[in-house]
Design an enzyme around this catalytic site. Structure first.
Site, PDB file in Angstrom:
ATOM      1  N   HIS A 213      40.214  35.852  34.906  1.00 56.95           N
ATOM      2  CA  HIS A 213      39.911  36.313  36.269  1.00 56.95           C
ATOM      3  C   HIS A 213      40.797  37.489  36.650  1.00 56.95           C
ATOM      4  O   HIS A 213      41.531  37.445  37.648  1.00 56.95           O
ATOM      5  CB  HIS A 213      40.065  35.161  37.262  1.00 56.95           C
ATOM      6  N   HIS A 217      37.281  41.582  34.852  1.00 51.91           N
ATOM      7  CA  HIS A 217      36.174  40.701  35.236  1.00 51.91           C
ATOM      8  C   HIS A 217      35.511  41.219  36.514  1.00 51.91           C
ATOM      9  O   HIS A 217      34.279  41.240  36.621  1.00 51.91           O
ATOM     10  CB  HIS A 217      36.685  39.275  35.439  1.00 51.91           C
ATOM     11  N   HIS A 254      35.296  40.093  44.268  1.00 54.11           N
ATOM     12  CA  HIS A 254      34.918  38.693  44.476  1.00 54.11           C
ATOM     13  C   HIS A 254      35.959  37.695  43.983  1.00 54.11           C
ATOM     14  O   HIS A 254      35.993  36.555  44.442  1.00 54.11           O
ATOM     15  CB  HIS A 254      33.561  38.401  43.809  1.00 54.11           C
TER      16      HIS A 254
END
Length: 465
Positions: A213, A217, A254
């Site tokens: 993450h 990504h 996100h």
């Protein structure tokens, strides 16, 4: 670290010369012609004179390039465990021993590049195209150019870009975002492009250096959204440019600040983020809070009503990445069935369906690894499993229930086939939306599943490479 805590917990950084310069540029850009008169304050005159001399005024704190350099220094160059732990704590991870941040020693060329970035003024690009190219060895530049030329395709090879940058995920992510947002999507020509670049730079620098993450990504999900929209041109054409931009930025941000641990781990350990958000999706709520704080300089350039709309869309898209997967598929299947009962189709191009379809898209992009070419998928799989294994070790050390696969005791073929069966229905349902094309991702999903079913042992060994 006050700046980082402010991003998380809603306290706004003090106004800086950077913000004032943005306001000055907006004021000057609004002039009808070069002969128009304008009243400037004393501070604005000082800033304008400094720019005319080519020496930006001294910044007290918080510029986008300053944050970039500070974060990179904290994570890579200082190699100070206490500093690294402070960065982790600021973004919501429990103090971890050993520290979960990867300590990658950058090459001398990259250190020199970061020094150039640090010396650049805040209105310059954080990393210009020329700087990006100069950080790549000559023998890899053609590979980089070839890879980025395919940035609009679903088969885009993110790892070719990362490898060209010698594994520096931050520079690779920036190159991908530049290629999508400022080149392919044309936002280089926007009057606020200098603000967009600073927002992008802050978002990328605010990712942690965890195995999966991380900022690469975020850039990968952004690229996947761009590619999905290209696969569905009628839907893409129906979307307003501002909606597309917010959607791409939502994709990029996100997972910003993700500590490489799951929501369940944060809740079980009574982490501050879990307490703050009442154990309800603490990571996703944190991502939204940090992202929107980072985006304030850009959002403030929009009229008030547009600001509200952009915020609402951004929050909705970010929270769509955590919405219960099966419920999201159920809602889509229900909408498709209702349209069929009426003798019509569920049209992505209908204005009322734009946001629901974009929510489906961002969720699909976030879980799209099995829908990518095998070579791309395999490397992502190795990284996500490493992140799981690290958490499993922490759970064992703390006597917590095991919630993720454990290193050395994972049937990888079974685990991945389970994930594929979890993901495929989402793509299959989305493929039934009129104006949406998911055929290519579905073919990759099926090919990946067959490969695991036919040769699980050989595939698992290849994934460990």
């Amino acid at each position: 670290m006050e700046y980082l805590y402010g991003l998380l917990f809603g306290t706004e950084p003090d106004t800086t010369d950077v913000d004032a310069r943005h306001a000055l540029h907006a004021k000057l850009d609004a002039l009808p012609d070069r002969d128009a008169q304008i009243a400037l304050t004393a501070d604005e005159l000082r800033l304008l004179k400094a720019e005319m001399r080519g020496t930006p005024p001294k910044r007290q704190h918080g510029g986008g390039d300053e944050l970039f350099v500070r974060m990179r220094s904290d994570l890579e160059e200082d190699h100070d465990a206490k500093t690294a732990d402070a960065v982790v704590d600021a973004y919501g991870a429990s103090p971890l021993k050993p520290n979960p941040l990867a300590k990658r020693r950058p090459s001398p060329d990259l250190l020199q590049l970061r020094k150039a970035v640090q010396d650049a003024g805040p209105l310059h690009d954080l990393i210009s195209e020329r700087q990006l190219s100069s950080s790549v060895p000559k023998e890899r530049r053609r590979t980089l150019e070839t890879a980025l030329s395919c940035v609009g395709e679903w088969g885009f090879d993110v790892w070719a870009v990362a490898d060209a940058f010698q594994g520096d995920t931050l520079l690779a992510a920036r190159a991908i975002v530049d290629a999508v947002v400022f080149e392919a999507r044309g936002f280089r020509a926007a009057s606020t492009s200098h603000l967009l670049r600073q927002v992008v730079a802050k978002m990328l620098a605010s990712y942690q250096d965890v195995p999966y993450h991380n900022c690469l990504h975020g850039a990968d999900v952004l690229q996947a959204m761009h590619a999905l929209l290209n696969l569905s041109p009628s839907f893409d054409d129906a979307l307003d440019d501002d909606v597309v931009l917010v959607t791409l930025l939502a994709c990029l941000s996100h997972d910003v600040g993700h500590p490489g641990l799951t929501n369940n781990f944060l809740v079980e350990t009574g982490h501050e983020l879990a307490i703050r958000y009442n154990d309800a999706s603490p990571l996703e709520n944190m991502h939204a809070a940090v992202a929107l704080n980072l985006a304030k300089p850009y959002l403030r350039t929009r009229p008030p009503e547009e600001q509200k709309g952009a915020r609402a869309l951004w929050i909705g898209l970010l929270l769509a990445t955590m919405k219960e997967h099966s419920h999201q598929i159920y809602e889509l299947e229900r909408a498709l069935s209702k349209a069929t009962e009426r003798g019509s189709t569920y049209e992505a191009c209908a204005p009322a369906h734009h946001v629901p379809c974009l929510k489906i898209f961002i969720h699909a992009c976030d879980v799209s690894n099995p829908a990518k070419p095998w070579a791309v998928y395999r490397r992502w799989t190795s990284l996500v499993m490493e992140e799981f294994w690290r958490q499993a070790e922490l759970e064992r050390e703390r006597g917590l229930p095991l919630t993720v696969p454990r290193r050395g005791a994972t049937d990888l073929a079974k685990f991945q086939l389970g994930f594929i069966s979890f993901v495929r229905p989402l793509f299959a349902a989305a493929d039934r939306i009129a104006g949406v094309e998911m055929g290519l991702p579905l073919r990759h999903i099926d090919a990946t599943a067959r490969r695991w079913q036919e040769e699980p042992s050989r595939v698992e060994e290849g994934t460990r490479e």
